[in-house]
Scaffold this motif. Structure first.
Motif, short mmCIF file in Angstrom:
data_model
loop_
_atom_site.label_atom_id
_atom_site.label_comp_id
_atom_site.label_asym_id
_atom_site.label_seq_id
_atom_site.Cartn_x
_atom_site.Cartn_y
_atom_site.Cartn_z
N ASP A 359 6.99 -5.55 -4.37
CA ASP A 359 6.33 -5.76 -3.32
C ASP A 359 5.01 -6.44 -3.54
N ARG A 360 4.91 -7.80 -3.48
CA ARG A 360 3.53 -8.17 -3.83
C ARG A 360 2.30 -8.35 -2.92
N ARG A 361 2.79 -7.78 -1.71
CA ARG A 361 1.64 -7.33 -0.73
C ARG A 361 0.76 -6.28 -1.13
N ALA A 362 1.11 -5.39 -2.20
CA ALA A 362 0.29 -4.28 -2.50
C ALA A 362 0.18 -4.12 -4.15
N PHE A 363 1.40 -4.92 -4.90
CA PHE A 363 1.36 -4.62 -6.15
C PHE A 363 1.07 -6.01 -6.93
N THR A 364 -0.12 -6.47 -7.36
CA THR A 364 -0.11 -7.62 -8.08
C THR A 364 -0.20 -7.76 -9.76
N ASN A 454 -22.97 2.94 -7.21
CA ASN A 454 -23.09 4.35 -7.57
C ASN A 454 -22.98 4.66 -9.33
N GLU A 455 -22.97 3.40 -9.99
CA GLU A 455 -22.99 3.45 -11.42
C GLU A 455 -21.81 4.39 -11.91
N LYS A 456 -20.57 4.24 -11.47
CA LYS A 456 -19.61 5.16 -12.13
C LYS A 456 -18.01 4.35 -11.88
N VAL A 457 -17.18 4.95 -12.75
CA VAL A 457 -15.85 4.26 -12.41
C VAL A 457 -15.31 4.64 -11.41
N MET A 458 -14.52 3.94 -10.35
CA MET A 458 -13.87 4.43 -9.42
C MET A 458 -12.58 4.62 -9.60
N ASN A 459 -11.73 5.21 -8.69
CA ASN A 459 -10.44 5.68 -8.90
C ASN A 459 -9.61 4.48 -8.42
N LEU A 460 -8.14 4.34 -8.75
CA LEU A 460 -7.33 3.28 -8.52
C LEU A 460 -7.02 3.33 -7.18
N PHE A 461 -6.52 4.44 -6.48
CA PHE A 461 -6.24 4.37 -5.11
C PHE A 461 -7.38 4.57 -4.11
N ALA A 462 -8.32 3.81 -4.31
CA ALA A 462 -9.31 3.84 -3.28
C ALA A 462 -8.71 3.14 -1.95
N ARG A 463 -7.64 2.45 -2.27
CA ARG A 463 -6.96 1.73 -1.03
C ARG A 463 -5.34 2.05 -1.27
N GLN A 464 -4.46 1.70 -0.41
CA GLN A 464 -3.11 1.95 -0.71
C GLN A 464 -2.14 0.88 -1.52
N VAL A 465 -2.83 0.43 -2.68
CA VAL A 465 -2.47 -0.59 -3.09
C VAL A 465 -2.78 -0.46 -4.65
N ILE A 466 -1.91 -1.20 -5.60
CA ILE A 466 -2.38 -1.23 -6.96
C ILE A 466 -2.65 -2.80 -7.21
N PRO A 467 -4.03 -3.10 -7.29
CA PRO A 467 -4.45 -4.52 -7.42
C PRO A 467 -4.65 -4.86 -8.95
N ASN A 532 4.52 0.42 6.57
CA ASN A 532 3.11 0.33 6.69
C ASN A 532 2.57 0.64 5.48
N ILE A 533 2.95 1.66 4.88
CA ILE A 533 2.42 2.23 3.63
C ILE A 533 3.61 2.41 2.57
N GLY A 534 3.57 1.88 1.31
CA GLY A 534 4.43 2.09 0.41
C GLY A 534 4.48 3.43 -0.50
N TYR A 535 4.70 4.23 0.49
CA TYR A 535 4.68 5.56 -0.32
C TYR A 535 5.50 5.95 -1.71
#
Length: 558
Positions: A359-364, A454-467, A532-535
């Motif tokens: 699913d390329r809407r959320a996984f690129t 904020n000078e830090k690494v952010m987590n992957l799932f800030a949104r419901q996608v893997i960009p 709506n979300i690819g749980y």
């Protein structure tokens, strides 16, 4: 619920609960997507179970009496939804009394057939209701078990680790939480001995006082061969940004130094600068507002088709900055050969092979040669996560030995069969320790970004996608930094302490269409909304780590 609820109070409390900085929250035990606010679930359950006075004409025969009683009930709800009252037994017991009054003197069981992140069963349990739930997804089921099923088994028990400090009593899940933190630190100390050489300190220049400093993160950019034939043997960066610190007056950024004769690109750290320089740094090597990049060697456009073609052989990456811990904040340093070599020395023995969703809407990432979840991790990240995963099993054995020594009978019954002795307790603690590994995986992969604000690494799932990301921050998993294992364990431990297991709970893997509900149970659920979300696709990211670590604990689930 069909007549009136204090909606404004519920909405305000729900908004407050989502704010950062409110402290430990049960959701911090493990990430799940689109969780319902706990205070809203709490209010809905109360309103679902407690009668409106209009349905009791014998007690409240007039509109005035009904309105007065309704206001009294509203006041209970308004207290109930305040976040600071989440563990206030006086407020909770007042709500339980009203539920009993409307439900024949009993607290009925609640069942959520789409339990997901577990908000509804958790709040049912907080209200003293027997909590049941089910979900098809094993990751959701494990989150539910960790929040609702395991804490009541070991409620009010003191920890078992060696050298505990004497205290009068342990309430709720406090003992459980303390052991999670202790054995997490046990794992960290062993991981440091096994892979510490992969995470060296950095030499500080004289301008910063010399000496050594702990690395917080390494900043990497993906690279592709230059599209210009004259420089086709040069790997050029495709970075979304060269900005490291965007705070006004403290700006720091990376300046690429180009040597066309030698065909080399090196990187220098700049502090301050003009607005124009900082604006250029903010855009990295992106070409305007389009999707293309530009080649630093020749100025030629790097198209997405060129990037995709290069990615078929695997995208390379280059170290462009090092972030270190200074006495007064972050220090940004030029990359060094020593630190590039340290990362290159990692040799992971295995990788997750599960394919990322089509699913390329959320996984690129698969469009750029990263077809499996294992491809999302650098070699060093993979080796570190494998090390901590192995240590979960070792910690489980250590905990069982300590629990036996502490006097917990080694009844031999595993957790899945209702055991509550040494073996079951060790398995329960190992579930939370594995969750800490998965929290690290969320922060330690090559699809995360460095946040210059904020000078830090952010987590992957800030949104419901893997960009797909073109530059990324690699956290130092062995240190007390965002993305580190120690802080992950400490945070999960604090979140466990917020649980109030007032009644037993049970979460199982089940199809919602064929659930056999407990007798006289109340159904309360927030069903999924089609795709709506690819749980399921998103949860596979965690399932890759959860399955090998917890398969022996819950073999049927995995």
């Amino acid at each position: 619920i069909e007549v009136a609820i204090p909606l404004e109070a519920i909405n305000a409390a729900s908004a407050y609960e989502k704010m950062p900085g409110i402290g430990a929250h049960p959701r911090g035990i493990h990430h799940w997507w689109a969780r319902r606010p706990l205070v809203a679930c709490r209010a809905i359950l109360f309103a679902q179970l407690v009668d409106d006075p209009s349905s009791l004409p014998e007690q409240f025969p007039t509109a005035e009496l009904q309105d007065s009683e309704r206001k009294r009930l509203f006041a209970i709800v308004e207290d109930l939804v305040k976040w600071e009252n989440s563990t206030n037994e006086e407020v909770l017991e007042r709500a339980r009394a009203e539920i009993r009054r409307s439900c024949g003197g009993v607290l009925p069981p609640v069942y959520d057939p789409f339990s997901g992140g577990g908000s509804i069963p958790l709040e049912a349990q907080r209200l003293g209701l027997p909590a049941h739930g089910s979900d098809l997804n094993p990751v959701a089921v494990m989150i539910g078990k960790a929040m609702i099923e395991l804490p009541p088994k070991f409620k009010d028990q003191k920890p078992i680790h060696p050298g505990i400090k004497e205290r009068n009593h342990y309430r709720n899940a406090e003992g459980l939480a303390e052991d999670v933190k202790y054995y997490g630190e046990w794992m960290l100390s062993r991981a440091q001995k096994r892979i510490g050489q992969l995470y060296p300190q950095v030499d500080l220049p004289k301008a910063y006082g010399g000496g050594k400093a702990t690395v917080i993160a390494w900043i990497w950019s993906r690279t592709v061969p230059s599209p210009d034939p004259a420089f086709s043997d040069v790997q050029v960066p495709i970075a979304s940004s060269f900005l490291l610190n965007s705070k006004a007056g403290k700006e720091a950024w990376i300046e690429p130094i180009i040597d066309k004769d030698a065909k080399t690109i090196t990187y220098r750290i700049r502090n301050g600068g003009t607005k124009a320089e900082i604006a250029i740094a903010k855009d990295g090597t992106k070409e305007g507002r389009g999707a293309n990049f530009r080649c630093l060697m020749s100025g030629t456009a790097i198209t997405m088709s060129h990037v995709r073609a290069a990615s078929q052989n695997g995208l390379s990456q280059t170290l462009i900055a090092i972030v270190a811990e200074g006495k007064r904040g972050r220090l940004y340093l030029e990359p060094t050969t020593e630190h590039e070599n340290a990362a290159a020395a990692a040799r992971p023995e295995s990788r997750p092979t599960t394919a990322i969703s089509p699913d390329r809407r959320a996984f690129t990432p698969p469009d750029y040669g990263m077809a499996t979840f294992g491809d999302l991790f650098t070699d060093r990240q993979m080796m570190a996560l494998n090390t901590f995963s192995d240590l979960v099993a070792e910690a489980r054995a250590e905990i069982e030995r300590d629990a036996t020594s502490a006097g917990r009978l080694p009844d031999g019954e595993p957790l899945r069969k209702g055991g509550t002795g040494a073996r079951a307790y060790a398995e329960a603690i190992s579930v939370y320790l594995e969750f800490a590994v998965e929290r690290c995986a969320d922060f330690n992969n090559s699809a995360v970004r460095w946040n210059s604000g904020n000078e830090k690494v952010m987590n992957l799932f800030a949104r419901q996608v893997i960009p797909m990301t073109w530059d990324f921050g690699e956290a130092n998993i062995l240190e007390k930094v965002v993305g580190g294992f120690g802080p992950a364990v400490a945070f999960i431990s604090k979140c466990i302490q917020t649980l109030v297991p007032s009644n037993a709970g049970e979460i199982n893997a089940h199809d919602a269409q064929t659930v056999v509900y407990p007798k006289n149970s109340v159904i309360s659920t927030d069903p999924p909304y089609y795709d709506n979300i690819g749980y399921a696709d998103l949860a596979d990211f965690f399932f890759c780590w959860m399955k090998p670590a917890l398969r022996s604990v819950y073999p049927d689930l995995f």
